[in-house]
Motif scaffolding. Sequence first.
Motif: not given
Length: 250
Positions: A143-152, A154-170
């Motif tokens: 579900m995380m992959v579906k919601v975030h569009g990335v796999a948290p 995965e080493p290639k995932t930029d977690l800081a960007q994922m966090y930023t994108d999520w907060n912006k969405r909210v």
Amino acid sequence: MAGLQVIGAGLGRTGTLSMKLALEELGFNPCHHMAEVMLVHTDRNHLFKKIYQEEDNIDAIKELFGGYVAAVDYPGCMFYEEFMKINPDAKVILTVRDSPEAWAKSARETIFMLNTVQSWLKRKVMIFVQVALNPRVYWIQQMMVKVHGVAPSEPKTDLAQMYTDWNKRVIETVAAEKLLIFNVKEGWKPLCDFLGVPVPDTPFPRVNSTANFKEMMSARVKKKMGVLLLKFVLVVSIGAGAAVLLTHFG
């Protein structure tokens, strides 16, 4: 589910366990948190697969979070938009860290520790162990992959960007008058003002630091691994016994 009054849209590792305790102290009790998934309503864990696989999953979400008046942390934060549709009068709290980098560091050391594992084989073994310990984790991660569009994880995932994108969405999807952007370091006043409740005389809860999380998970893994090892030994023993019987009487 119709009684949900507070919706926590902040990701895990944004002070969500402290928020759970704070909200419950303020009267918004019970408050859903990942801890409930692990320790309380384990009989509802089959619903994670159903929610992930079905497009029309509102009924399953209602069943999973039924009886709660507040929800914070994963997995609830992933459904904040569904929650708002079901509970249009609820207030939304976006818990945040000091910076995206601070959140990413905490997440890598705790809930998304696989993010740092570069070895493909080691990652597969750790995922196998993780799923064996907690089968519901697999569907939550999907579900995380579906919601975030990335796999948290995965080493290639930029977690800081994922966090930023999520907060912006909210921030973009919740009406400003219904949203509080909140760092638990701010303490009781902004939270209580937003919810319209008195400020308690007690200190604001401060729990589940990275060190606490690692200690807790280490204890849980050791306990679960002991159970798995016992099951493995029993299976091997039964298999060996069956082989002996076949050799002598087959």
